[in-house]
Design an enzyme around this catalytic site. Structure first.
Site, PDB file in Angstrom:
ATOM      1  CB  CYS A 127       1.069  21.950  38.111  1.00 22.52           C
ATOM      2  SG  CYS A 127       0.419  20.951  39.482  1.00 22.52           S
TER       3      CYS A 127
ATOM      4  CG  ASP B 179       4.219  19.063  38.382  1.00 21.00           C
ATOM      5  OD1 ASP B 179       5.301  19.551  38.756  1.00 21.00           O
ATOM      6  OD2 ASP B 179       3.146  19.260  38.986  1.00 21.00           O
TER       7      ASP B 179
ATOM      8  CE  LYS C 280       4.439  21.545  41.112  1.00 15.32           C
ATOM      9  NZ  LYS C 280       3.112  20.958  41.317  1.00 15.32           N
TER      10      LYS C 280
END
Length: 262
Positions: free
Chosen positions: A196, A37, A151
């Site tokens: 994450c 990310d 995701k």
């Protein structure tokens, strides 16, 4: 004899061609680089973090100075009205929490932190940071497979881990892709450490991978949160080191030869 000579010539030419492609001394076999990310919204966008840009030189170094059999770049990819958006819950503000039901078990609940809208497909904020994305475009067009994991696309459940959503309702293709590329070790970097990155590292351990977290290539909101998360991940069996330490324990083939000659 002419035909035999012709075939022999082809074989010699093929051998010369193979020899002309040298073995790469920098290729980390069976190890995938995992970028979690590293998106605009988590750096200077709607969920901006002044500490996030610090990781970029380390990530660039991993992309510029090393060769990988496989690279993974995950992205939050939230539809409008996603369950993690405060705007989707009447009266809620960013960093409030809400209770949501499990998709497979309506009687089971989990607590969801909500945030400002972020990483909506088609927006600048959902994109990978320019320096990282430019390098990925070069690598995937040249010699390295890059898998982009999108995701948290389901409106009703969040997904911190690049392997699965938070309820393990749906899994991404990541595990099967790592298996396909014969990867047994993942080197994890990215944002943010306690969300994450944490989820991906823990799921990696659960799935049987050797997981290495490069601690100076990940960041979060404070030193305290980062330290606490790293302590937890070490308890799970994640190996935590900085990039200098990792590079010192992963010398290239040429470096190993030089050390032997000393």
């Amino acid at each position: 004899m002419g035909r035999i000579a012709f075939i022999a010539g082809i074989c010699l030419s093929a051998a010369a061609l193979v020899q002309a492609v040298p073995f790469s001394p920098k290729l980390h076999k069976n190890t995938a680089l995992v970028l979690i990310d590293i998106q605009n919204d988590f750096i200077t966008g709607s969920l901006n973090n002044a500490r996030a840009p610090v990781i970029l030189p380390k990530v660039y170094q991993l992309l510029d100075d090393h060769e990988w059999p496989f690279i993974v770049a995950s992205q939050d990819w939230h539809p409008i009205g996603h369950v993690s958006f405060a705007s989707a819950h009447a009266g809620k503000q960013p960093l409030d929490t809400v209770n949501i039901t499990f998709l497979d078990t309506p009687t089971k609940m989990e607590q969801q932190t909500v945030y400002a809208d972020h990483c909506v497909p088609g927006t600048w904020g959902a994109g990978i940071e320019e320096g990282v994305q430019t390098r990925l475009y070069y690598l995937e067009g040249y010699r390295t497979p890059v898998n982009y994991i999108k995701k948290a696309q389901d409106h009703s459940v969040d997904s911190y881990s690049a392997f699965a959503d938070n309820q393990y309702h749906r899994f991404t293709t990541l595990n099967s892709e790592l298996t396909l590329h014969r990867v047994d070790t993942i080197l994890v970097t990215g944002l943010i450490t306690n969300a994450c990155v944490r989820g991906t590292c823990i799921d990696g351990i659960k799935l049987g991978y050797e997981v290495i977290l490069i601690e100076d290539a990940t960041e979060t909101l404070s030193d305290e949160i980062k330290a606490s998360t790293i302590e937890e991940l070490e308890g799970w069996g994640v190996q935590v080191m900085n990039l200098t330490q990792w590079e010192s324990t992963n010398p290239t083939r040429l470096q190993r030869r030089a050390l032997k000659e000393l």
